[in-house]
Design an enzyme around this catalytic site. Structure first.
Site, PDB file in Angstrom:
ATOM      1  N   TYR A   1      11.945   7.241   7.651  1.00 23.78           N
ATOM      2  CA  TYR A   1      10.751   6.614   8.212  1.00 23.78           C
ATOM      3  C   TYR A   1      11.132   5.291   8.891  1.00 23.78           C
ATOM      4  O   TYR A   1      10.826   5.084  10.073  1.00 23.78           O
ATOM      5  CB  TYR A   1       9.709   6.373   7.103  1.00 23.78           C
ATOM      6  CG  TYR A   1       8.613   5.419   7.535  1.00 23.78           C
ATOM      7  CD1 TYR A   1       7.741   5.766   8.565  1.00 23.78           C
ATOM      8  CD2 TYR A   1       8.472   4.171   6.936  1.00 23.78           C
ATOM      9  CE1 TYR A   1       6.752   4.883   8.980  1.00 23.78           C
ATOM     10  CE2 TYR A   1       7.487   3.289   7.339  1.00 23.78           C
ATOM     11  CZ  TYR A   1       6.632   3.650   8.369  1.00 23.78           C
ATOM     12  OH  TYR A   1       5.669   2.764   8.786  1.00 23.78           O
TER      13      TYR A   1
ATOM     14  N   LEU B   1       0.432   1.434  -4.066  1.00 27.28           N
ATOM     15  CA  LEU B   1       0.073   0.820  -5.342  1.00 27.28           C
ATOM     16  C   LEU B   1      -1.416   0.506  -5.475  1.00 27.28           C
ATOM     17  O   LEU B   1      -2.050   0.914  -6.457  1.00 27.28           O
ATOM     18  CB  LEU B   1       0.909  -0.459  -5.549  1.00 27.28           C
ATOM     19  CG  LEU B   1       0.638  -1.187  -6.864  1.00 27.28           C
ATOM     20  CD1 LEU B   1       1.012  -0.320  -8.059  1.00 27.28           C
ATOM     21  CD2 LEU B   1       1.404  -2.512  -6.904  1.00 27.28           C
TER      22      LEU B   1
ATOM     23  N   PHE C   1      -0.408   3.488  17.366  1.00 27.27           N
ATOM     24  CA  PHE C   1      -0.380   3.600  15.894  1.00 27.27           C
ATOM     25  C   PHE C   1       0.015   4.998  15.423  1.00 27.27           C
ATOM     26  O   PHE C   1       0.444   5.155  14.282  1.00 27.27           O
ATOM     27  CB  PHE C   1      -1.772   3.291  15.313  1.00 27.27           C
ATOM     28  CG  PHE C   1      -2.268   1.923  15.646  1.00 27.27           C
ATOM     29  CD1 PHE C   1      -1.939   0.834  14.853  1.00 27.27           C
ATOM     30  CD2 PHE C   1      -3.049   1.702  16.782  1.00 27.27           C
ATOM     31  CE1 PHE C   1      -2.376  -0.435  15.170  1.00 27.27           C
ATOM     32  CE2 PHE C   1      -3.483   0.428  17.107  1.00 27.27           C
ATOM     33  CZ  PHE C   1      -3.151  -0.637  16.307  1.00 27.27           C
ATOM     34  N   ALA C   2      -0.205   6.007  16.268  1.00 28.47           N
ATOM     35  CA  ALA C   2      -0.006   7.392  15.827  1.00 28.47           C
ATOM     36  C   ALA C   2       1.431   7.590  15.364  1.00 28.47           C
ATOM     37  O   ALA C   2       2.370   7.399  16.138  1.00 28.47           O
ATOM     38  CB  ALA C   2      -0.322   8.345  16.978  1.00 28.47           C
TER      39      ALA C   2
ATOM     40  N   VAL D   1      -5.140   1.848   9.795  1.00 28.17           N
ATOM     41  CA  VAL D   1      -4.894   0.622  10.568  1.00 28.17           C
ATOM     42  C   VAL D   1      -5.426   0.767  11.993  1.00 28.17           C
ATOM     43  O   VAL D   1      -6.110  -0.132  12.505  1.00 28.17           O
ATOM     44  CB  VAL D   1      -3.388   0.273  10.574  1.00 28.17           C
ATOM     45  CG1 VAL D   1      -3.134  -0.937  11.455  1.00 28.17           C
ATOM     46  CG2 VAL D   1      -2.895  -0.004   9.157  1.00 28.17           C
TER      47      VAL D   1
HETATM   48  N1  UDP Z   1       4.576   0.989  -7.327  1.00 29.23           N
HETATM   49  C1  UDP Z   1       4.429   1.183  -8.687  1.00 29.23           C
HETATM   50  N2  UDP Z   1       3.688   2.247  -9.117  1.00 29.23           N
HETATM   51  C2  UDP Z   1       3.077   3.129  -8.267  1.00 29.23           C
HETATM   52  C3  UDP Z   1       3.211   2.902  -6.867  1.00 29.23           C
HETATM   53  C4  UDP Z   1       3.965   1.829  -6.437  1.00 29.23           C
HETATM   54  O1  UDP Z   1       4.966   0.438  -9.493  1.00 29.23           O
HETATM   55  O2  UDP Z   1       2.443   4.078  -8.728  1.00 29.23           O
HETATM   56  C5  UDP Z   1       5.351  -0.167  -6.834  1.00 29.23           C
HETATM   57  C6  UDP Z   1       6.495   0.212  -5.920  1.00 29.23           C
HETATM   58  O3  UDP Z   1       7.660   0.482  -6.671  1.00 29.23           O
HETATM   59  C7  UDP Z   1       6.631  -1.049  -5.065  1.00 29.23           C
HETATM   60  C8  UDP Z   1       5.208  -1.589  -5.000  1.00 29.23           C
HETATM   61  O4  UDP Z   1       4.500  -0.962  -6.072  1.00 29.23           O
HETATM   62  O5  UDP Z   1       7.431  -1.997  -5.717  1.00 29.23           O
HETATM   63  C9  UDP Z   1       4.499  -1.283  -3.699  1.00 29.23           C
HETATM   64  O6  UDP Z   1       4.647   0.102  -3.440  1.00 29.23           O
HETATM   65  P1  UDP Z   1       3.895   0.818  -2.241  1.00 29.23           P
HETATM   66  O7  UDP Z   1       4.281   2.264  -2.288  1.00 29.23           O
HETATM   67  O8  UDP Z   1       2.437   0.493  -2.310  1.00 29.23           O
HETATM   68  O9  UDP Z   1       4.446   0.119  -0.933  1.00 29.23           O
HETATM   69  P2  UDP Z   1       5.964  -0.088  -0.399  1.00 29.23           P
HETATM   70  O10 UDP Z   1       6.338  -1.482  -0.764  1.00 29.23           O
HETATM   71  O11 UDP Z   1       6.824   0.936  -1.032  1.00 29.23           O
HETATM   72  O12 UDP Z   1       5.817   0.079   1.076  1.00 29.23           O
END
Ligand code: UDP
Length: 323
Positions: free
Chosen positions: A139, A186, A71-72, A14
């Site tokens: 976090y 994801l 951002f860091a 970002v």
């Molecule tokens: N998710 C998933 N499989 C994966 C990684 C993520 O089903 O391998 C789902 C996760 O449970 C969430 C959504 O995808 O509902 C987005 O996850 P991500 O980690 O990308 O972002 P977050 O919303 O946790 O910040």
């Protein structure tokens, strides 16, 4: 009006995209980054680069700077559960040092990367900035602590600050894309399947109270996010701490994301339903009303296929062996 700006974390995903947008708008940019997660090639051309921790910002900052964009930070939820002390040290203590350096140098404008993780499990959707903050992991807690720190700094010492609470940042801009090691997000994970680097994607739970049973998230294009930062530079007055969510205001389910990757890449993307991941709320969607009214911001790349296409171009540009 050309500004001189310090961008901490400008070698990251970002921060790098925002730094590139700042340079394109004619500003002068110094990137401060310790390259702990960022990469040297992530610093955009035209920026001055200082390899240092945010705790050492005092070595760079002086009164010639107009503002800092911060951002860091450490930003992996699972890691923050396993090693919370790292999050208090890097995110909270680090920002405390940065604020001290800014006070010393009389730099009185700050734009801070906050997160939707400060809200925790939402009570109502879409989430507004006045929603209760109850983070479910260190976090989110560390980012919320910094937001509180900034509020006090504004009131006591006349800082003008904007905290931008990101929802699910995605997509890519030029050679700046999303990449973590290990990858946990994801869209990059599903794209790794399309690239043949992973055999299938896990769907973490399909029994949520959502239309298709999988979690719904608000995916926002990193270039739209970057534009909000430029607007934020002029949005707060002295002593004011403005807080704005950044999201599209519409949600997509895990299954919809996987389907979109299938359309964009032409790959069948095998998917397997797995147990829920701890701490995942069913739905996280932003109200970005405040960003619209106070920043004059309008996301322009709200089509999920466009977001995925840009992320896919970046994934394909990674060489063999690049994580
Ligand atoms: N998710 C998933 N499989 C994966 C990684 C993520 O089903 O391998 C789902 C996760 O449970 C969430 C959504 O995808 O509902 C987005 O996850 P991500 O980690 O990308 O972002 P977050 O919303 O946790 O910040």
């Amino acid at each position: 009006n050309t500004k001189k700006l310090l961008v901490t974390g400008g070698a990251g995903y970002v921060g790098g995209v925002v730094a590139a947008h700042l340079l394109a708008a004619g500003h002068r940019v110094t990137v401060l980054d310790d390259l702990s997660t960022g990469v040297r090639e992530g610093v955009p051309e035209g920026a001055e680069f200082v390899e240092a921790r945010v705790q050492d910002a005092a070595k760079v900052l002086d009164s010639s700077y107009d503002a800092v964009l911060h951002f860091a930070a450490s930003s992996q939820v699972a890691e923050s559960v396993a090693a919370p002390e790292k999050y208090w040290r890097n995110n909270v203590a680090g920002t405390m040092e940065l604020l001290a350096a800014m006070r010393e140098a009389a730099v009185r404008t700050l734009v801070f990367s906050s997160t939707a993780a400060v809200y925790g499990e939402p009570v109502t959707v879409p989430i507004t900035e006045s929603a209760a903050t109850a983070p479910t992991n260190p976090y989110g807690a560390s980012k919320l602590a910094v937001d509180h720190m900034i509020t006090g700094e504004c009131a006591a010492h006349g800082l003008a600050a904007v905290s931008l609470r990101y929802f699910n940042v995605a997509g890519a801009f030029g050679r700046h894309g999303e990449r973590h090691d290990p990858e946990s997000h994801l869209i990059p994970l599903v794209l790794q399947v399309a690239q043949g680097r992973r055999s299938e994607v896990a769907i973490f739970g399909d029994d949520y109270p959502t239309p298709d049973g999988t979690c719904v998230r608000d995916y926002i294009h990193v270039a739209d996010l970057a534009e909000a930062h430029l607007l934020a530079l002029d949005a707060a007055g002295s002593g004011e701490h403005l807080v704005c969510n950044l999201g599209n205001g519409s949600g997509f389910s895990v299954r919809e994301v996987i389907d979109t990757v299938r359309e964009v890449t032409g790959h069948p993307i095998p998917a397997a339903v797995r147990p829920r991941r701890a701490g995942d709320p069913a739905v996280l969607v932003a109200s970005a009303e405040q960003a619209r009214t106070r920043l004059g911001w309008q996301p322009r790349r709200t089509d999920l296929a466009e977001i995925v296409r840009d992320a896919w171009m970046f994934t394909q540009s990674l060489g063999e062996g690049d994580a």
